[in-house]
Motif scaffolding. Structure first.
Motif, PDB file in Angstrom:
ATOM      1  N   GLY A  21       0.782  -1.228   0.000  1.00  0.00           N
ATOM      2  CA  GLY A  21       0.000   0.000   0.000  1.00  0.00           C
ATOM      3  C   GLY A  21       0.812   1.275   0.000  1.00  0.00           C
ATOM      4  N   MET A  22       2.127   1.170   0.156  1.00  0.00           N
ATOM      5  CA  MET A  22       2.954   2.362   0.297  1.00  0.00           C
ATOM      6  C   MET A  22       3.111   3.132  -1.002  1.00  0.00           C
ATOM      7  SD  MET A  22       4.181   3.022   3.313  1.00  0.00           S
ATOM      8  CE  MET A  22       5.701   3.876   3.021  1.00  0.00           C
ATOM      9  N   ASP A  23       3.140   2.459  -2.137  1.00  0.00           N
ATOM     10  CA  ASP A  23       3.462   3.151  -3.376  1.00  0.00           C
ATOM     11  C   ASP A  23       2.241   3.694  -4.103  1.00  0.00           C
ATOM     12  OD1 ASP A  23       2.612   0.607  -3.834  1.00  0.00           O
ATOM     13  OD2 ASP A  23       3.911   0.253  -5.552  1.00  0.00           O
ATOM     14  N   SER A  24       1.044   3.423  -3.635  1.00  0.00           N
ATOM     15  CA  SER A  24      -0.141   3.828  -4.383  1.00  0.00           C
ATOM     16  C   SER A  24      -0.572   5.256  -4.098  1.00  0.00           C
ATOM     17  CB  SER A  24      -1.303   2.884  -4.064  1.00  0.00           C
ATOM     18  OG  SER A  24      -1.650   3.004  -2.702  1.00  0.00           O
ATOM     19  N   GLY A  25      -0.266   5.796  -2.927  1.00  0.00           N
ATOM     20  CA  GLY A  25      -0.673   7.151  -2.581  1.00  0.00           C
ATOM     21  C   GLY A  25      -2.133   7.267  -2.196  1.00  0.00           C
ATOM     22  N   THR A  26      -2.820   6.138  -1.947  1.00  0.00           N
ATOM     23  CA  THR A  26      -4.248   6.196  -1.628  1.00  0.00           C
ATOM     24  C   THR A  26      -4.496   6.893  -0.297  1.00  0.00           C
ATOM     25  OG1 THR A  26      -4.093   4.005  -0.650  1.00  0.00           O
ATOM     26  CG2 THR A  26      -4.823   4.130  -2.936  1.00  0.00           C
ATOM     27  N   HIS A  27      -3.604   6.706   0.674  1.00  0.00           N
ATOM     28  CA  HIS A  27      -3.776   7.376   1.965  1.00  0.00           C
ATOM     29  C   HIS A  27      -3.735   8.888   1.800  1.00  0.00           C
ATOM     30  CE1 HIS A  27      -3.926   4.198   4.996  1.00  0.00           C
ATOM     31  NE2 HIS A  27      -3.157   3.509   4.185  1.00  0.00           N
ATOM     32  N   ASP A  28      -2.758   9.369   1.014  1.00  0.00           N
ATOM     33  CA  ASP A  28      -2.628  10.807   0.816  1.00  0.00           C
ATOM     34  C   ASP A  28      -3.848  11.384   0.108  1.00  0.00           C
ATOM     35  OD1 ASP A  28      -0.166  10.823   2.023  1.00  0.00           O
ATOM     36  OD2 ASP A  28       0.963  10.718   0.153  1.00  0.00           O
ATOM     37  N   LEU A  34     -10.767  14.247   2.432  1.00  0.00           N
ATOM     38  CA  LEU A  34     -11.453  14.467   3.709  1.00  0.00           C
ATOM     39  C   LEU A  34     -11.124  15.833   4.295  1.00  0.00           C
ATOM     40  CD1 LEU A  34     -11.077  10.941   5.299  1.00  0.00           C
ATOM     41  CD2 LEU A  34     -13.216  12.097   4.746  1.00  0.00           C
ATOM     42  N   ARG A  35      -9.866  16.220   4.233  1.00  0.00           N
ATOM     43  CA  ARG A  35      -9.472  17.528   4.758  1.00  0.00           C
ATOM     44  C   ARG A  35     -10.184  18.645   3.989  1.00  0.00           C
ATOM     45  NH1 ARG A  35      -7.185  18.097   9.100  1.00  0.00           N
ATOM     46  NH2 ARG A  35      -5.702  16.474   8.689  1.00  0.00           N
ATOM     47  N   LEU A  36     -10.252  18.523   2.655  1.00  0.00           N
ATOM     48  CA  LEU A  36     -10.928  19.538   1.838  1.00  0.00           C
ATOM     49  C   LEU A  36     -12.416  19.588   2.161  1.00  0.00           C
ATOM     50  CD1 LEU A  36     -10.831  21.624  -0.443  1.00  0.00           C
ATOM     51  CD2 LEU A  36     -11.220  19.743  -2.047  1.00  0.00           C
ATOM     52  N   ALA A  37     -13.048  18.427   2.291  1.00  0.00           N
ATOM     53  CA  ALA A  37     -14.478  18.394   2.626  1.00  0.00           C
ATOM     54  C   ALA A  37     -14.722  19.042   3.982  1.00  0.00           C
ATOM     55  CB  ALA A  37     -14.989  16.948   2.629  1.00  0.00           C
ATOM     56  N   GLY A  38     -13.869  18.760   4.958  1.00  0.00           N
ATOM     57  CA  GLY A  38     -14.014  19.365   6.279  1.00  0.00           C
ATOM     58  C   GLY A  38     -13.859  20.873   6.236  1.00  0.00           C
ATOM     59  N   ALA A  73     -20.257  17.552  10.808  1.00  0.00           N
ATOM     60  CA  ALA A  73     -19.707  16.862   9.636  1.00  0.00           C
ATOM     61  C   ALA A  73     -18.304  17.378   9.316  1.00  0.00           C
ATOM     62  CB  ALA A  73     -20.638  17.045   8.441  1.00  0.00           C
ATOM     63  N   SER A  74     -18.094  18.679   9.443  1.00  0.00           N
ATOM     64  CA  SER A  74     -16.772  19.255   9.222  1.00  0.00           C
ATOM     65  C   SER A  74     -15.762  18.688  10.219  1.00  0.00           C
ATOM     66  CB  SER A  74     -16.851  20.777   9.369  1.00  0.00           C
ATOM     67  OG  SER A  74     -15.576  21.335   9.453  1.00  0.00           O
ATOM     68  N   PHE A  75     -16.174  18.630  11.474  1.00  0.00           N
ATOM     69  CA  PHE A  75     -15.292  18.096  12.513  1.00  0.00           C
ATOM     70  C   PHE A  75     -14.953  16.628  12.255  1.00  0.00           C
ATOM     71  CE2 PHE A  75     -14.781  16.092  16.712  1.00  0.00           C
ATOM     72  CZ  PHE A  75     -13.639  16.751  17.123  1.00  0.00           C
ATOM     73  N   LYS A  76     -15.960  15.843  11.874  1.00  0.00           N
ATOM     74  CA  LYS A  76     -15.727  14.416  11.624  1.00  0.00           C
ATOM     75  C   LYS A  76     -14.831  14.196  10.409  1.00  0.00           C
ATOM     76  CE  LYS A  76     -17.410  12.219  14.964  1.00  0.00           C
ATOM     77  NZ  LYS A  76     -16.504  11.462  15.808  1.00  0.00           N
ATOM     78  N   CYS A  77     -15.004  14.992   9.346  1.00  0.00           N
ATOM     79  CA  CYS A  77     -14.125  14.867   8.177  1.00  0.00           C
ATOM     80  C   CYS A  77     -12.681  15.174   8.555  1.00  0.00           C
ATOM     81  CB  CYS A  77     -14.590  15.802   7.061  1.00  0.00           C
ATOM     82  SG  CYS A  77     -16.036  15.242   6.168  1.00  0.00           S
ATOM     83  N   SER A  78     -12.486  16.243   9.310  1.00  0.00           N
ATOM     84  CA  SER A  78     -11.123  16.596   9.741  1.00  0.00           C
ATOM     85  C   SER A  78     -10.547  15.532  10.664  1.00  0.00           C
ATOM     86  CB  SER A  78     -11.129  17.948  10.444  1.00  0.00           C
ATOM     87  OG  SER A  78     -11.535  18.955   9.554  1.00  0.00           O
ATOM     88  N   ALA A 118       0.146  24.897  14.135  1.00  0.00           N
ATOM     89  CA  ALA A 118      -0.940  25.789  13.702  1.00  0.00           C
ATOM     90  C   ALA A 118      -2.224  25.000  13.455  1.00  0.00           C
ATOM     91  CB  ALA A 118      -0.528  26.539  12.447  1.00  0.00           C
ATOM     92  N   GLU A 119      -2.106  23.820  12.830  1.00  0.00           N
ATOM     93  CA  GLU A 119      -3.291  22.993  12.585  1.00  0.00           C
ATOM     94  C   GLU A 119      -3.907  22.520  13.899  1.00  0.00           C
ATOM     95  OE1 GLU A 119      -2.380  20.796   8.342  1.00  0.00           O
ATOM     96  OE2 GLU A 119      -1.362  20.081  10.139  1.00  0.00           O
ATOM     97  N   ALA A 120      -3.071  22.106  14.827  1.00  0.00           N
ATOM     98  CA  ALA A 120      -3.577  21.650  16.122  1.00  0.00           C
ATOM     99  C   ALA A 120      -4.266  22.785  16.874  1.00  0.00           C
ATOM    100  CB  ALA A 120      -2.436  21.065  16.959  1.00  0.00           C
ATOM    101  N   ALA A 121      -3.698  23.991  16.803  1.00  0.00           N
ATOM    102  CA  ALA A 121      -4.316  25.141  17.471  1.00  0.00           C
ATOM    103  C   ALA A 121      -5.665  25.478  16.838  1.00  0.00           C
ATOM    104  CB  ALA A 121      -3.390  26.347  17.411  1.00  0.00           C
ATOM    105  N   GLU A 122      -5.746  25.398  15.515  1.00  0.00           N
ATOM    106  CA  GLU A 122      -7.010  25.685  14.841  1.00  0.00           C
ATOM    107  C   GLU A 122      -8.079  24.650  15.188  1.00  0.00           C
ATOM    108  OE1 GLU A 122      -9.957  27.305  12.387  1.00  0.00           O
ATOM    109  OE2 GLU A 122      -8.176  28.174  13.301  1.00  0.00           O
ATOM    110  N   MET A 123      -7.703  23.387  15.252  1.00  0.00           N
ATOM    111  CA  MET A 123      -8.678  22.356  15.609  1.00  0.00           C
ATOM    112  C   MET A 123      -9.139  22.536  17.057  1.00  0.00           C
ATOM    113  SD  MET A 123      -9.285  20.911  12.870  1.00  0.00           S
ATOM    114  CE  MET A 123     -10.404  19.687  13.440  1.00  0.00           C
ATOM    115  N   ALA A 124      -8.243  22.918  17.948  1.00  0.00           N
ATOM    116  CA  ALA A 124      -8.629  23.177  19.346  1.00  0.00           C
ATOM    117  C   ALA A 124      -9.578  24.371  19.416  1.00  0.00           C
ATOM    118  CB  ALA A 124      -7.387  23.428  20.190  1.00  0.00           C
ATOM    119  N   ARG A 125      -9.319  25.406  18.614  1.00  0.00           N
ATOM    120  CA  ARG A 125     -10.194  26.579  18.589  1.00  0.00           C
ATOM    121  C   ARG A 125     -11.585  26.199  18.097  1.00  0.00           C
ATOM    122  NH1 ARG A 125     -12.356  30.431  15.489  1.00  0.00           N
ATOM    123  NH2 ARG A 125     -11.720  29.456  13.543  1.00  0.00           N
ATOM    124  N   ARG A 126     -11.641  25.363  17.071  1.00  0.00           N
ATOM    125  CA  ARG A 126     -12.942  24.930  16.537  1.00  0.00           C
ATOM    126  C   ARG A 126     -13.717  24.094  17.551  1.00  0.00           C
ATOM    127  NH1 ARG A 126     -11.683  23.363  10.231  1.00  0.00           N
ATOM    128  NH2 ARG A 126     -10.816  25.390   9.655  1.00  0.00           N
TER     129      ARG A 126
END
Length: 186
Positions: A21-28, A34-38, A73-78, A118-126
């Motif tokens: 699964g490492m070379d397919s990039g499916t995780h990324d 999901l990040r964009l949807a959130g 839904a935004s929180f769950k996607c993130s 910065a991402e962790a601080a933003e998620m805590a703020r949300r």
């Protein structure tokens, strides 16, 4: 099998024992979707609230529930995107000069899992913004204001405490009426 760099296009042969699964990039790709949807849901939530508020009465639960649903839904996607990032497979520990180079390249192309500061601080703020839902109509009128009014009645006979609780109630009603009527994200 070959591993191809996404930006450079460089192709590196993979060892035979390299995980599949490492070379397919499916995780990324899934994490990015999901990040964009959130993020899109987080951005659209105030618009959803304002449009549904305009189409319904002040005492209607529909705008409140749609806003909560979009926020949830935004929180769950993130949260799912973070889980993908944390669960992304890592390159196995390989010995040998050529394999060490591959491991270094994999680390540079895919940094270690976890949110940046910065991402962790933003998620805590949300997460903290969820408390603002207590001050939004109609939940405020249905539950919170009744409880605060009960506290005012219970402390009315205590000289200074009664005045302080009454003042806090008046400020809460003022902020709810003039600020939280439309704002749930400041």
């Amino acid at each position: 099998r070959l591993w191809r760099g996404q930006r450079s296009g460089v192709r590196i042969p993979l060892p035979p024992d390299f995980p599949a699964g490492m070379d397919s990039g499916t995780h990324d790709a899934e994490e990015r979707r999901l990040r964009l949807a959130g993020e899109l849901l987080h951005i659209a939530r105030p618009v959803i609230y304002a449009l549904s508020r305009r189409a319904s009465s002040r005492s209607s639960w529909l705008p409140f529930l749609l806003s909560v649903a979009a926020d949830y839904a935004s929180f769950k996607c993130s949260e799912r995107a973070d889980a993908f990032r944390a669960a992304a497979p890592e390159a196995p520990l390989m010995l040998g000069a050529g394999n060490r180079l591959l491991k270094i390249l994999m680390w540079v192309m895919n940094p270690p899992a976890g949110l940046s500061a910065a991402e962790a601080a933003e998620m805590a703020r949300r997460k903290q913004l969820w408390a603002y839902y207590l001050l939004r109509s109609p939940l405020f009128e249905a539950a919170v204001r009744r409880g605060v009014d009960g506290a005012v009645r219970a402390t009315a006979w205590v000289p200074l405490l009664g005045l302080l609780v009454n003042y806090c109630r008046d400020m809460l009603v003022y902020f709810q009426k003039h600020h939280f009527y439309v704002s749930g994200s400041t």
